[in-house]
Design a protein around this motif. Structure first.
Motif, short mmCIF file in Angstrom:
data_model
loop_
_atom_site.label_atom_id
_atom_site.label_comp_id
_atom_site.label_asym_id
_atom_site.label_seq_id
_atom_site.Cartn_x
_atom_site.Cartn_y
_atom_site.Cartn_z
N THR A 140 -19.51 66.21 0.51
CA THR A 140 -19.99 65.49 1.69
C THR A 140 -20.99 64.43 1.26
O THR A 140 -21.92 64.69 0.50
N VAL A 141 -20.77 63.21 1.73
CA VAL A 141 -21.68 62.11 1.47
C VAL A 141 -21.67 61.21 2.71
O VAL A 141 -20.63 61.07 3.37
N LEU A 142 -22.83 60.65 3.07
CA LEU A 142 -22.95 59.83 4.28
C LEU A 142 -22.49 60.61 5.51
O LEU A 142 -21.87 60.05 6.43
N ASP A 143 -22.78 61.91 5.52
CA ASP A 143 -22.37 62.79 6.62
C ASP A 143 -20.85 62.79 6.83
O ASP A 143 -20.35 63.08 7.92
N THR A 144 -20.11 62.48 5.77
CA THR A 144 -18.65 62.42 5.82
C THR A 144 -18.07 63.38 4.81
O THR A 144 -18.41 63.33 3.62
N GLU A 145 -17.18 64.25 5.25
CA GLU A 145 -16.51 65.18 4.35
C GLU A 145 -15.33 64.48 3.69
O GLU A 145 -14.48 63.91 4.37
N ILE A 146 -15.29 64.55 2.36
CA ILE A 146 -14.26 63.88 1.59
C ILE A 146 -13.58 64.90 0.68
O ILE A 146 -14.26 65.63 -0.06
N THR A 147 -12.27 64.97 0.74
CA THR A 147 -11.50 65.91 -0.09
C THR A 147 -10.69 65.12 -1.11
O THR A 147 -9.79 64.36 -0.73
N PRO A 148 -10.97 65.27 -2.40
CA PRO A 148 -10.12 64.63 -3.41
C PRO A 148 -8.72 65.26 -3.43
O PRO A 148 -8.56 66.46 -3.20
N PHE A 163 -9.91 61.96 4.38
CA PHE A 163 -10.96 61.92 5.39
C PHE A 163 -10.37 62.43 6.69
O PHE A 163 -9.34 61.91 7.14
N LYS A 164 -11.01 63.41 7.31
CA LYS A 164 -10.46 63.98 8.54
C LYS A 164 -8.99 64.31 8.31
O LYS A 164 -8.65 65.09 7.41
N ASN A 165 -8.10 63.68 9.09
CA ASN A 165 -6.67 63.97 8.96
C ASN A 165 -5.90 62.75 8.45
O ASN A 165 -4.75 62.51 8.82
N LEU A 166 -6.59 61.98 7.58
CA LEU A 166 -5.99 60.84 6.91
C LEU A 166 -6.17 60.99 5.41
O LEU A 166 -7.25 61.38 4.95
N ALA A 167 -5.13 60.69 4.65
CA ALA A 167 -5.22 60.72 3.19
C ALA A 167 -4.74 59.41 2.61
O ALA A 167 -3.76 58.82 3.09
N TYR A 168 -5.44 58.94 1.57
CA TYR A 168 -5.11 57.70 0.88
C TYR A 168 -4.80 58.02 -0.57
O TYR A 168 -5.66 58.55 -1.29
N ILE A 169 -3.57 57.72 -1.01
CA ILE A 169 -3.15 58.01 -2.38
C ILE A 169 -2.49 56.77 -2.96
O ILE A 169 -1.51 56.27 -2.41
N THR A 170 -3.03 56.29 -4.07
CA THR A 170 -2.42 55.17 -4.75
C THR A 170 -2.17 55.52 -6.20
O THR A 170 -2.76 56.44 -6.75
N GLN A 184 -0.30 68.49 4.29
CA GLN A 184 0.63 68.92 5.32
C GLN A 184 0.18 68.46 6.70
O GLN A 184 -0.99 68.58 7.06
N ASN A 185 1.11 67.90 7.46
CA ASN A 185 0.91 67.60 8.88
C ASN A 185 -0.31 66.71 9.15
O ASN A 185 -1.06 66.92 10.10
#
Length: 255
Positions: A140-148, A163-170, A184-185
């Protein structure tokens, strides 16, 4: 929260220097792609940059962005880190180092490429960064939960970020079953897709991402890290399965 695509192109960008194909000569702005990067804006208007490539300065000016709170780095390839020196005006204005979050391996590469940013006594005008080495655990950083999200890009590990229910993969050509559980979902999955045909040793191609779309079942999928070999935006976007879209520079997504 909001995500904005600052760039959606591959390491060469689109148009490619010297190329006269229909994509590189297209007059549609959606066919012009700077190197891949996004800006996430939190509900508290904090700015999280993902990757800082050679087009960083142009991307910030074009999008009228003038502040970054932290940067997440996916991996150490030049098209994802070589713009870090251009953060100097932001560092000078804020009067403090910009925190970078990345693998230990990636942090070491950044130190090797920008040694002047990490010396005890810096020359006037040098950038300064605060390195935070992360592992494959939610933080958690900037009050934001981040999952690698750990994926494979040829022979190296790369982090995507959720972030939340969005994932960014490049920059990926493989996602393990364990990491797929995190995907998932989703409401939104953003995934790299370098071209339409011909398998690539380091990147997903269109048939790969369609299979993942059917398997992971996000509500929407946006493709990024796109080369000129994928085709014209307006033509190819219409041919994708329902719920899949080609991202383009400047596109904003609320989530």
């Amino acid at each position: 929260m909001k995500l904005k695509f600052l760039g959606t192109g591959t390491s060469q960008g689109v148009p490619v220097i010297g190329c006269t194909c229909e994509v590189c000569t297209s007059e549609n702005p959606k066919d012009s792609r700077l190197r891949s990067s996004v800006m996430v804006t939190t509900d508290e208007n904090r700015k999280i940059l993902i990757d800082c490539g050679p087009d960083f300065r142009q991307q910030m000016l074009t999008n009228k962005e003038n502040h970054i709170d932290i940067a997440l780095i996916t991996h150490e390839h030049n098209d994802h880190v070589i713009g870090l020196d251009d953060m100097r005006p932001l560092i000078f204005r804020n009067g403090k180092d910009i925190p970078l979050y990345c693998y230990e391996r990636v942090g070491n590469e950044i130190k090797n490429r920008f040694p002047y940013a990490f010396t005890d006594v810096k020359y006037p005008g040098a950038p300064a960064f605060e390195l935070h080495e992360i592992e494959n655990n939610t933080f958690t950083v900037l009050d934001t939960e981040i999952t690698p999200i750990e994926v494979i890009h040829y022979k190296i590990s790369v982090f995507g970020y959720k972030f939340k229910n969005l994932a960014y993969i490049t920059d990926a050509n493989f996602i393990s079953e364990k990491e797929k559980e995190k995907l998932q979902n989703l409401d939104i999955l953003i995934l790299s897709c370098i071209r339409k045909f011909d398998p690539h040793p380091a990147h997903f191609i269109l048939s790969d991402v369609i299979k993942l779309f059917e398997e992971l079942k996000p509500q929407k999928m946006f493709l990024t890290h796109i080369s000129h070999h994928l085709g014209m935006h307006d033509i190819e976007d219409k041919q994708l399965p329902s719920g899949m879209h080609l991202a383009y520079d400047g596109l904003e997504i609320n989530f």
